[in-house]
Design a protein around this motif. Structure first.
Motif, PDB file in Angstrom:
ATOM      1  N   LYS A  44      69.182  69.048  -2.604  1.00 22.12           N
ATOM      2  CA  LYS A  44      69.494  68.306  -2.400  1.00 22.12           C
ATOM      3  C   LYS A  44      70.797  67.656  -3.650  1.00 22.12           C
ATOM      4  CE  LYS A  44      67.695  66.370   1.653  1.00 22.12           C
ATOM      5  NZ  LYS A  44      67.004  65.648   2.186  1.00 22.12           N
ATOM      6  N   LEU A  45      71.803  68.316  -3.969  1.00 20.42           N
ATOM      7  CA  LEU A  45      72.415  67.496  -4.766  1.00 20.42           C
ATOM      8  C   LEU A  45      72.457  66.229  -4.882  1.00 20.42           C
ATOM      9  CD1 LEU A  45      75.912  69.807  -3.465  1.00 20.42           C
ATOM     10  CD2 LEU A  45      74.612  69.979  -4.830  1.00 20.42           C
ATOM     11  N   SER A  46      72.816  65.658  -4.226  1.00 19.37           N
ATOM     12  CA  SER A  46      71.760  63.959  -4.378  1.00 19.37           C
ATOM     13  C   SER A  46      71.503  63.010  -3.041  1.00 19.37           C
ATOM     14  CB  SER A  46      72.853  62.727  -4.593  1.00 19.37           C
ATOM     15  OG  SER A  46      74.201  62.905  -3.119  1.00 19.37           O
ATOM     16  N   TYR A  47      70.776  62.104  -3.164  1.00 18.69           N
ATOM     17  CA  TYR A  47      69.962  61.196  -2.298  1.00 18.69           C
ATOM     18  C   TYR A  47      71.770  60.818  -0.843  1.00 18.69           C
ATOM     19  CZ  TYR A  47      72.175  56.778  -3.611  1.00 18.69           C
ATOM     20  OH  TYR A  47      73.797  55.494  -4.015  1.00 18.69           O
ATOM     21  N   LYS A  48      72.883  61.013  -1.142  1.00 23.37           N
ATOM     22  CA  LYS A  48      73.387  60.054  -0.501  1.00 23.37           C
ATOM     23  C   LYS A  48      73.866  61.758   0.651  1.00 23.37           C
ATOM     24  CE  LYS A  48      75.899  56.584  -2.687  1.00 23.37           C
ATOM     25  NZ  LYS A  48      77.476  56.419  -2.960  1.00 23.37           N
ATOM     26  N   ASN A  49      73.969  63.076   0.034  1.00 25.13           N
ATOM     27  CA  ASN A  49      74.228  64.483   0.737  1.00 25.13           C
ATOM     28  C   ASN A  49      72.857  64.867   1.461  1.00 25.13           C
ATOM     29  OD1 ASN A  49      74.504  66.839   1.241  1.00 25.13           O
ATOM     30  ND2 ASN A  49      76.091  67.568  -0.421  1.00 25.13           N
ATOM     31  N   LYS A  50      72.423  64.996   2.121  1.00 25.87           N
ATOM     32  CA  LYS A  50      71.516  65.775   3.056  1.00 25.87           C
ATOM     33  C   LYS A  50      71.530  67.227   3.215  1.00 25.87           C
ATOM     34  CE  LYS A  50      70.084  61.425   3.596  1.00 25.87           C
ATOM     35  NZ  LYS A  50      68.812  61.097   3.087  1.00 25.87           N
ATOM     36  N   LYS A  51      72.295  67.903   2.473  1.00 22.09           N
ATOM     37  CA  LYS A  51      72.728  68.970   3.255  1.00 22.09           C
ATOM     38  C   LYS A  51      71.346  69.768   1.933  1.00 22.09           C
ATOM     39  CE  LYS A  51      75.623  72.926   2.742  1.00 22.09           C
ATOM     40  NZ  LYS A  51      77.282  73.656   2.741  1.00 22.09           N
ATOM     41  N   LYS A  52      70.946  71.024   3.011  1.00 18.05           N
ATOM     42  CA  LYS A  52      69.847  71.658   1.044  1.00 18.05           C
ATOM     43  C   LYS A  52      70.508  72.482   1.073  1.00 18.05           C
ATOM     44  CE  LYS A  52      65.485  70.265   3.754  1.00 18.05           C
ATOM     45  NZ  LYS A  52      63.976  70.511   4.392  1.00 18.05           N
ATOM     46  N   ILE A  53      70.287  72.950  -0.720  1.00 21.98           N
ATOM     47  CA  ILE A  53      70.813  74.608  -1.088  1.00 21.98           C
ATOM     48  C   ILE A  53      69.018  74.778  -2.197  1.00 21.98           C
ATOM     49  CG2 ILE A  53      72.607  73.608  -1.125  1.00 21.98           C
ATOM     50  CD1 ILE A  53      71.965  72.339  -4.482  1.00 21.98           C
ATOM     51  N   GLU A  54      69.286  76.672  -1.981  1.00 27.66           N
ATOM     52  CA  GLU A  54      68.038  76.862  -2.272  1.00 27.66           C
ATOM     53  C   GLU A  54      67.846  76.604  -4.017  1.00 27.66           C
ATOM     54  OE1 GLU A  54      67.560  80.608  -1.105  1.00 27.66           O
ATOM     55  OE2 GLU A  54      67.969  80.634   1.044  1.00 27.66           O
ATOM     56  N   ASN A  55      66.998  76.060  -4.224  1.00 28.93           N
ATOM     57  CA  ASN A  55      66.901  76.714  -5.589  1.00 28.93           C
ATOM     58  C   ASN A  55      66.240  78.133  -6.382  1.00 28.93           C
ATOM     59  OD1 ASN A  55      66.535  74.005  -6.931  1.00 28.93           O
ATOM     60  ND2 ASN A  55      64.771  73.577  -5.832  1.00 28.93           N
ATOM     61  N   PRO A  56      67.117  78.056  -6.934  1.00 32.51           N
ATOM     62  CA  PRO A  56      66.578  79.161  -7.336  1.00 32.51           C
ATOM     63  C   PRO A  56      65.109  80.039  -8.273  1.00 32.51           C
ATOM     64  CG  PRO A  56      67.677  78.176  -9.763  1.00 32.51           C
ATOM     65  CD  PRO A  56      67.479  77.597  -8.645  1.00 32.51           C
ATOM     66  N   PRO A  57      64.686  81.088  -8.430  1.00 31.61           N
ATOM     67  CA  PRO A  57      64.109  81.580  -8.558  1.00 31.61           C
ATOM     68  C   PRO A  57      62.562  80.358  -9.879  1.00 31.61           C
ATOM     69  CG  PRO A  57      64.699  83.568  -7.996  1.00 31.61           C
ATOM     70  CD  PRO A  57      65.723  82.253  -7.939  1.00 31.61           C
ATOM     71  N   GLU A  58      63.662  80.122 -10.886  1.00 27.54           N
ATOM     72  CA  GLU A  58      63.167  79.700 -11.783  1.00 27.54           C
ATOM     73  C   GLU A  58      62.517  78.368 -11.935  1.00 27.54           C
ATOM     74  OE1 GLU A  58      67.488  80.146 -13.283  1.00 27.54           O
ATOM     75  OE2 GLU A  58      65.459  81.390 -12.015  1.00 27.54           O
ATOM     76  N   LYS A  59      63.268  77.492 -10.448  1.00 29.13           N
ATOM     77  CA  LYS A  59      62.970  75.967 -10.363  1.00 29.13           C
ATOM     78  C   LYS A  59      62.080  76.322  -9.383  1.00 29.13           C
ATOM     79  CE  LYS A  59      67.524  74.595 -11.548  1.00 29.13           C
ATOM     80  NZ  LYS A  59      68.809  73.198 -11.710  1.00 29.13           N
ATOM     81  N   ARG A  60      61.413  76.861  -8.984  1.00 25.81           N
ATOM     82  CA  ARG A  60      60.428  77.511  -7.563  1.00 25.81           C
ATOM     83  C   ARG A  60      58.840  76.746  -8.617  1.00 25.81           C
ATOM     84  NH1 ARG A  60      63.155  80.986  -3.201  1.00 25.81           N
ATOM     85  NH2 ARG A  60      64.531  80.075  -3.296  1.00 25.81           N
ATOM     86  N   VAL A  61      58.269  76.284  -8.008  1.00 30.16           N
ATOM     87  CA  VAL A  61      57.028  76.846  -8.259  1.00 30.16           C
ATOM     88  C   VAL A  61      55.641  76.990  -7.130  1.00 30.16           C
ATOM     89  CG1 VAL A  61      54.635  74.660  -9.696  1.00 30.16           C
ATOM     90  CG2 VAL A  61      57.064  74.464  -9.645  1.00 30.16           C
ATOM     91  N   THR A  62      54.750  77.749  -7.950  1.00 26.87           N
ATOM     92  CA  THR A  62      54.286  79.223  -7.055  1.00 26.87           C
ATOM     93  C   THR A  62      52.751  78.866  -7.435  1.00 26.87           C
ATOM     94  OG1 THR A  62      56.084  80.700  -6.587  1.00 26.87           O
ATOM     95  CG2 THR A  62      52.967  80.805  -5.658  1.00 26.87           C
ATOM     96  N   PHE A  63      51.705  78.214  -6.042  1.00 34.00           N
ATOM     97  CA  PHE A  63      50.550  78.352  -5.994  1.00 34.00           C
ATOM     98  C   PHE A  63      49.178  79.083  -5.793  1.00 34.00           C
ATOM     99  CE2 PHE A  63      52.665  73.838  -6.360  1.00 34.00           C
ATOM    100  CZ  PHE A  63      51.730  73.370  -7.701  1.00 34.00           C
ATOM    101  N   GLU A  64      48.717  80.234  -6.311  1.00 35.05           N
ATOM    102  CA  GLU A  64      47.836  81.606  -5.948  1.00 35.05           C
ATOM    103  C   GLU A  64      46.551  80.737  -4.775  1.00 35.05           C
ATOM    104  OE1 GLU A  64      49.503  84.127  -5.554  1.00 35.05           O
ATOM    105  OE2 GLU A  64      51.138  83.832  -7.337  1.00 35.05           O
ATOM    106  N   ASN A  65      46.448  81.490  -4.057  1.00 29.76           N
ATOM    107  CA  ASN A  65      45.413  81.343  -3.464  1.00 29.76           C
ATOM    108  C   ASN A  65      44.836  80.280  -3.210  1.00 29.76           C
ATOM    109  OD1 ASN A  65      44.775  84.557  -4.352  1.00 29.76           O
ATOM    110  ND2 ASN A  65      43.810  83.408  -6.374  1.00 29.76           N
ATOM    111  N   THR A  66      45.676  79.653  -1.698  1.00 29.60           N
ATOM    112  CA  THR A  66      45.702  78.619  -1.814  1.00 29.60           C
ATOM    113  C   THR A  66      45.378  78.321   0.199  1.00 29.60           C
ATOM    114  OG1 THR A  66      48.506  78.774  -0.874  1.00 29.60           O
ATOM    115  CG2 THR A  66      47.473  77.344  -2.825  1.00 29.60           C
TER     116      THR A  66
END
Length: 369
Positions: free
Chosen positions: A86-108
């Motif tokens: 979210k852009l801020s705690y005031k703006n509730k609209k969700k935006i997609e993060n680019p792949p480099e900002k995501r965290v992936t956990f394998e074999n969960t």
């Protein structure tokens, strides 16, 4: 997370239909024809919620739903967090993060889809497969490329009823006349690819160890070439980035001393900074590619896993083609011998091009030579 035994077979079916070359809309139509209930219908049957339930059409699948399933990496047994922000705690609209900002956990959790199928599906999804006016999509649509300009070859149908008249032609020639046609009939392409595939399967099934050894040697040589080329280009771009830093600094000094007007300074600095930003993005991609070439593990076993499904194929099916073939490169015809002879190169998923002599065909008659 645990596997839903009722709906997991539907997920597997959707991925398999995509491997066979079906697009989201076609997959949605097939599921409806088979009277398979939608996720919204299943949710209503289990919980009574009606937010995605359509009582008049409980098996009406939407193409967007299919796309969402095909892009859901949780089926691989992994969990990816921070997909949105979210852009801020005031703006509730969700935006997609680019792949480099995501965290992936394998074999969960337990996987439904194997990595080989996932890789093929993502490749199929990345290919644009436009139907003709009759709604037909060519068997090789999205897989055939021009050897000279790199453009896709598009599937074309003539006014004749005979299937032998259907062909592929270079997209750049077709739209902008910037290349030669690289025209090749579908029946000829089908013949050549099947021949090459039969040779590969026979080789791999006769002696797996020798096949793996040969492919690994070939890939190592290609990786060394790509790595060296990438390093040279990376060094060149990094030098230019440093040069731009010096130029921008000099521009600033000339502006402060009054040698440059504010308008001129703004135009030049914007131009240099834009070039530098583009170069930084490019160098980041090059570093990633170079790193992958140095550390990438061979995927020959993934290819062999698929090969074991097929023994002495006499026909080229959409499923076999999408599972095994990455792309087909078509060369311009050679008429120097008095005959129209054409060459193709076949690249396979996971292993690339196997070092056989290339396939040629005398396309004027449609017979291999």
């Amino acid at each position: 997370m645990v596997i839903d035994e009722e709906t997991a077979p539907v997920v597997e079916l959707i991925f398999q239909l995509c491997v066979e070359g079906n697009g989201p809309s076609n997959i949605a139509r097939i599921l409806k024809e088979r009277n398979i209930p939608t996720p919204g219908t299943i949710e209503f049957q289990r919980t009574g919620r009606t937010r995605r339930y359509h009582p008049d059409n409980p098996c009406h699948w939407n193409a967007d739903t299919i796309i969402g399933i095909l892009e859901q990496d949780a089926y691989l047994g992994r969990t990816t967090n921070f997909k949105t922000t979210k852009l801020s705690y005031k703006n509730k609209k969700k935006i997609e993060n680019p792949p480099e900002k995501r965290v992936t956990f394998e074999n969960t959790h337990k996987a439904i889809i194997d990595t080989g199928t996932w890789a093929i599906v993502q490749k199929v999804r990345a290919q644009r497969r436009r139907p003709t006016r009759t709604g037909e999509v060519g068997l090789f649509s999205g897989l055939v490329f021009c050897a000279d300009c790199g453009a896709r070859l598009y599937y074309c149908q003539t006014n004749a009823q005979a299937r032998r008249q259907e062909c592929y032609t270079c997209g750049n020639y077709r739209t902008r006349k910037q290349c030669s046609s690289h025209y090749i009939r579908e029946v000829v392409l089908h013949q050549l690819v099947l021949q090459n595939l039969q040779r590969i399967l026979a080789y791999a099934q006769y002696d797996e160890d020798e096949f793996v050894h040969g492919v690994m040697l070939n890939k190592s040589a290609l990786q060394r070439t790509e790595r060296e080329r990438g390093k040279r280009e990376l060094e060149k771009q990094e030098r230019r980035i440093n040069e731009l830093d010096t130029l921008i600094q000099r521009l600033y000094e000339d502006h402060v001393s009054g040698k440059l007007t504010a308008e001129r300074f703004g135009k030049l600095s914007d131009s240099y900074e834009q070039e530098q930003a583009n170069l930084k993005r490019s160098t980041k991609a090059l570093r990633s590619t170079t790193s992958e070439a140095e550390t990438k593990e061979d995927n020959v076993q993934e290819f062999l896993k698929i090969v074991r499904k097929y023994t002495e194929p006499s026909e080229l099916t959409p499923e076999m083609l999408r599972e095994l073939v990455e792309k087909v490169v078509v060369h311009a015809p050679d008429k120097s011998s008095g005959h129209r002879v054409q060459r193709i190169d076949v690249y396979y998923n996971f292993i690339g091009e196997v070092d056989f002599s290339p396939e040629y065909v005398e396309t004027g008659r449609g017979t291999a030579v």
